[in-house]
Write a protein that holds these residues in place. Structure first.
Motif, mmCIF file in Angstrom:
data_model
loop_
_atom_site.group_PDB
_atom_site.id
_atom_site.type_symbol
_atom_site.label_atom_id
_atom_site.label_comp_id
_atom_site.label_asym_id
_atom_site.label_seq_id
_atom_site.Cartn_x
_atom_site.Cartn_y
_atom_site.Cartn_z
ATOM 1 N N GLY A 1 6.168 -10.722 42.316
ATOM 2 C CA GLY A 1 4.999 -11.180 41.585
ATOM 3 C C GLY A 1 3.703 -10.876 42.312
ATOM 4 N N THR A 2 2.604 -11.243 41.691
ATOM 5 C CA THR A 2 1.297 -10.919 42.251
ATOM 6 C C THR A 2 1.044 -11.632 43.569
ATOM 7 O OG1 THR A 2 0.490 -10.664 39.989
ATOM 8 C CG2 THR A 2 -1.169 -10.813 41.726
ATOM 9 N N SER A 3 1.500 -12.868 43.702
ATOM 10 C CA SER A 3 1.240 -13.618 44.929
ATOM 11 C C SER A 3 2.496 -14.100 45.635
ATOM 12 C CB SER A 3 0.343 -14.832 44.630
ATOM 13 O OG SER A 3 0.925 -15.645 43.635
ATOM 14 N N VAL A 4 3.650 -14.064 44.954
ATOM 15 C CA VAL A 4 4.908 -14.527 45.549
ATOM 16 C C VAL A 4 6.021 -13.551 45.176
ATOM 17 C CG1 VAL A 4 6.584 -16.402 45.739
ATOM 18 C CG2 VAL A 4 4.174 -16.941 45.341
ATOM 19 N N VAL A 5 6.836 -13.194 46.155
ATOM 20 C CA VAL A 5 8.033 -12.390 45.908
ATOM 21 C C VAL A 5 9.236 -13.324 45.933
ATOM 22 C CG1 VAL A 5 9.452 -10.464 46.686
ATOM 23 C CG2 VAL A 5 6.971 -10.383 46.993
ATOM 24 N N LYS A 6 10.032 -13.293 44.858
ATOM 25 C CA LYS A 6 11.181 -14.178 44.739
ATOM 26 C C LYS A 6 12.471 -13.378 44.694
ATOM 27 C CE LYS A 6 8.547 -15.167 41.622
ATOM 28 N NZ LYS A 6 7.171 -14.661 41.312
ATOM 29 N N ALA A 7 13.540 -13.963 45.207
ATOM 30 C CA ALA A 7 14.880 -13.397 45.076
ATOM 31 C C ALA A 7 15.812 -14.516 44.658
ATOM 32 C CB ALA A 7 15.355 -12.783 46.391
ATOM 33 N N ALA A 8 16.750 -14.226 43.768
ATOM 34 C CA ALA A 8 17.688 -15.239 43.304
ATOM 35 C C ALA A 8 19.060 -14.615 43.106
ATOM 36 C CB ALA A 8 17.202 -15.888 42.012
ATOM 37 N N ILE A 9 20.089 -15.387 43.399
ATOM 38 C CA ILE A 9 21.467 -14.957 43.208
ATOM 39 C C ILE A 9 22.030 -15.688 41.995
ATOM 40 C CG2 ILE A 9 23.790 -14.926 44.195
ATOM 41 C CD1 ILE A 9 22.466 -14.749 46.961
ATOM 42 N N PHE A 10 22.660 -14.934 41.098
ATOM 43 C CA PHE A 10 23.234 -15.483 39.874
ATOM 44 C C PHE A 10 24.710 -15.139 39.795
ATOM 45 C CE2 PHE A 10 18.797 -14.473 39.081
ATOM 46 C CZ PHE A 10 18.308 -15.594 38.428
ATOM 47 N N ASP A 11 25.496 -16.044 39.174
ATOM 48 C CA ASP A 11 26.856 -15.650 38.820
ATOM 49 C C ASP A 11 26.812 -14.865 37.514
ATOM 50 O OD1 ASP A 11 26.777 -17.477 36.670
ATOM 51 O OD2 ASP A 11 27.876 -19.031 37.763
ATOM 52 N N LEU A 12 27.951 -14.388 37.064
ATOM 53 C CA LEU A 12 27.961 -13.504 35.900
ATOM 54 C C LEU A 12 27.787 -14.245 34.586
ATOM 55 C CD1 LEU A 12 30.657 -10.871 36.908
ATOM 56 C CD2 LEU A 12 28.194 -10.896 37.332
ATOM 57 N N GLN A 13 27.711 -15.584 34.657
ATOM 58 C CA GLN A 13 27.383 -16.371 33.469
ATOM 59 C C GLN A 13 25.899 -16.703 33.410
ATOM 60 O OE1 GLN A 13 30.350 -17.162 35.388
ATOM 61 N NE2 GLN A 13 31.195 -15.737 33.889
ATOM 62 N N GLY A 14 25.142 -16.236 34.411
ATOM 63 C CA GLY A 14 23.703 -16.442 34.426
ATOM 64 C C GLY A 14 23.244 -17.696 35.136
ATOM 65 N N ASN A 15 24.145 -18.380 35.827
ATOM 66 C CA ASN A 15 23.763 -19.582 36.571
ATOM 67 C C ASN A 15 23.148 -19.194 37.915
ATOM 68 O OD1 ASN A 15 25.009 -21.515 34.677
ATOM 69 N ND2 ASN A 15 26.925 -20.572 35.361
ATOM 70 N N GLU A 16 21.996 -19.778 38.200
ATOM 71 C CA GLU A 16 21.340 -19.500 39.475
ATOM 72 C C GLU A 16 22.003 -20.313 40.582
ATOM 73 O OE1 GLU A 16 17.229 -20.728 41.507
ATOM 74 O OE2 GLU A 16 16.938 -19.542 39.677
ATOM 75 N N GLU B 1 3.343 -5.532 53.581
ATOM 76 C CA GLU B 1 3.532 -6.981 53.528
ATOM 77 C C GLU B 1 4.377 -7.378 52.324
ATOM 78 O OE1 GLU B 1 -0.260 -8.911 53.662
ATOM 79 O OE2 GLU B 1 -0.473 -8.639 55.834
ATOM 80 N N VAL B 2 4.221 -6.657 51.219
ATOM 81 C CA VAL B 2 5.037 -6.930 50.032
ATOM 82 C C VAL B 2 6.500 -6.635 50.327
ATOM 83 C CG1 VAL B 2 5.489 -6.263 47.639
ATOM 84 C CG2 VAL B 2 3.131 -6.552 48.436
ATOM 85 N N TRP B 3 6.780 -5.510 50.990
ATOM 86 C CA TRP B 3 8.159 -5.169 51.324
ATOM 87 C C TRP B 3 8.758 -6.184 52.300
ATOM 88 C CZ3 TRP B 3 12.719 -3.817 50.530
ATOM 89 C CH2 TRP B 3 13.612 -3.415 51.536
ATOM 90 N N VAL B 4 8.009 -6.571 53.312
ATOM 91 C CA VAL B 4 8.513 -7.568 54.261
ATOM 92 C C VAL B 4 8.813 -8.887 53.545
ATOM 93 C CG1 VAL B 4 7.913 -8.978 56.258
ATOM 94 C CG2 VAL B 4 7.423 -6.531 56.278
ATOM 95 N N ALA B 5 7.936 -9.284 52.628
ATOM 96 C CA ALA B 5 8.180 -10.499 51.855
ATOM 97 C C ALA B 5 9.463 -10.383 51.050
ATOM 98 C CB ALA B 5 6.993 -10.783 50.931
ATOM 99 N N ALA B 6 9.725 -9.185 50.489
ATOM 100 C CA ALA B 6 10.959 -8.975 49.730
ATOM 101 C C ALA B 6 12.186 -9.093 50.628
ATOM 102 C CB ALA B 6 10.925 -7.608 49.048
ATOM 103 N N THR B 7 12.125 -8.516 51.827
ATOM 104 C CA THR B 7 13.276 -8.606 52.736
ATOM 105 C C THR B 7 13.553 -10.049 53.119
ATOM 106 O OG1 THR B 7 11.991 -8.331 54.791
ATOM 107 C CG2 THR B 7 12.747 -6.332 53.688
ATOM 108 N N GLU B 8 12.497 -10.818 53.364
ATOM 109 C CA GLU B 8 12.682 -12.214 53.758
ATOM 110 C C GLU B 8 13.190 -13.064 52.599
ATOM 111 O OE1 GLU B 8 8.888 -13.296 55.341
ATOM 112 O OE2 GLU B 8 9.250 -12.282 57.266
ATOM 113 N N ALA B 9 12.708 -12.791 51.379
ATOM 114 C CA ALA B 9 13.178 -13.537 50.215
ATOM 115 C C ALA B 9 14.656 -13.260 49.962
ATOM 116 C CB ALA B 9 12.346 -13.173 48.987
ATOM 117 N N ILE B 10 15.062 -11.996 50.069
ATOM 118 C CA ILE B 10 16.471 -11.645 49.882
ATOM 119 C C ILE B 10 17.332 -12.310 50.942
ATOM 120 C CG2 ILE B 10 18.136 -9.754 49.968
ATOM 121 C CD1 ILE B 10 15.879 -7.931 48.852
#
Length: 271
Positions: free
Chosen positions: A22-37, A61-70
């Motif tokens: 996103g513009t100010s926050v990079v998010k990462a989320a893990i989901f199962d195959l039914q779509g549950n976070e 800085e955007v890439w570093v934020a992505a690595t940390e979020a993941i």
């Protein structure tokens, strides 16, 4: 690596990792195959305003934020990296994220909230440029639109465009994950494409005065569901993902969120 099948519907056991740059926050989320976070991670990215009407971000800085979020999403879950079946990203649209052929940023990213190309768009509105291309693109640009920002770069930073590749935010993150420099039609939709054929359009480029040198900076288009590469050894090291994990192209945040709430057929809409 093999994943066992569950027998009931022959779907592989495993999980999906999604990214939203996103513009100010990079998010990462893990989901199962039914779509549950199952887990998430997030890191903020500062926006810089060299002048009141300018908006930029440091691409590294955007890439570093992505690595940390993941990494955070993986650590906070019971999911192993080898159980992640695939990764895909979405992100803020428009603006201009320039890299050279070696993948290094050519200065900060210009964001969709930037206003430096405002006078260019005003001229397009008054001289009929937007009307001339509307039947092909279906779009009307604003100051932060990629077509307008590229025209501004063409007039003010032509040296940065020589040998460059113009990406969008999600593409920059995926480039660092895989080494693939491409985009999809949703992000390119305000840069100069034929909306029906989902290809770059000479008619749109000509209406907006985008010359050949600038056009050469635009990357190839991939379908949002297309495999664009696999997690490299370096990306695996800095994110915690398994080397070789498939990465799929994804699309701009607005189109992705529309699809996510069910806008999938003619007549569907969201607010």
């Amino acid at each position: 690596m093999q994943h066992k099948l569950n027998g009931e519907n022959d779907m592989p056991d495993g999980y999906i990792l999604g990214l939203d740059a996103g513009t100010s926050v990079v998010k990462a989320a893990i989901f199962d195959l039914q779509g549950n976070e199952l887990s998430r991670g997030a890191r903020s990215v500062p926006i810089t305003n060299p002048e009141p009407h300018l908006a930029e971000e440091d691409m590294q800085e955007v890439w570093v934020a992505a690595t940390e979020a993941i990494s955070h999403a993986l650590v906070n879950s019971s999911v192993r990296a080898d159980e992640i079946l695939g990764v895909s990203a979405t992100g803020q649209g428009d603006g201009s994220w320039l890299i050279d052929r070696d993948g290094k940023p050519r200065g900060p990213a210009i964001l969709w909230t930037d206003g430096r190309a405002g006078e260019i768009v005003d001229t397009w509105n008054t001289d009929g440029s937007i009307t001339r291309q509307f039947d092909v693109s279906g779009c009307g640009p604003y100051a932060g639109t990629t077509s307008a920002v590229l025209r501004w770069r063409q007039e003010n930073q032509p040296e940065l465009l020589d040998g460059a590749i113009n990406l969008w935010c999600k593409d920059w993150v995926e480039y660092n994950l895989t080494g693939d420099a491409s985009t999809d039609p949703s992000d390119a939709s305000l840069a100069g494409i034929d909306a029906q054929n989902r290809r770059y359009s000479d008619k749109v480029f000509e209406a907006f005065g985008i010359n050949e040198r600038t056009r050469a900076a635009l990357p190839p288009l991939r379908n949002p569901t297309e495999l664009c590469g696999n997690v490299t050894r370096h990306a695996a090291h800095v994110t915690g993902l398994r080397e070789g994990t498939p990465v799929f192209k994804g699309q701009m945040d607005i189109t992705a969120s529309s699809l996510g709430v069910g806008v999938a057929r003619p007549g569907d809409c969201m607010a």
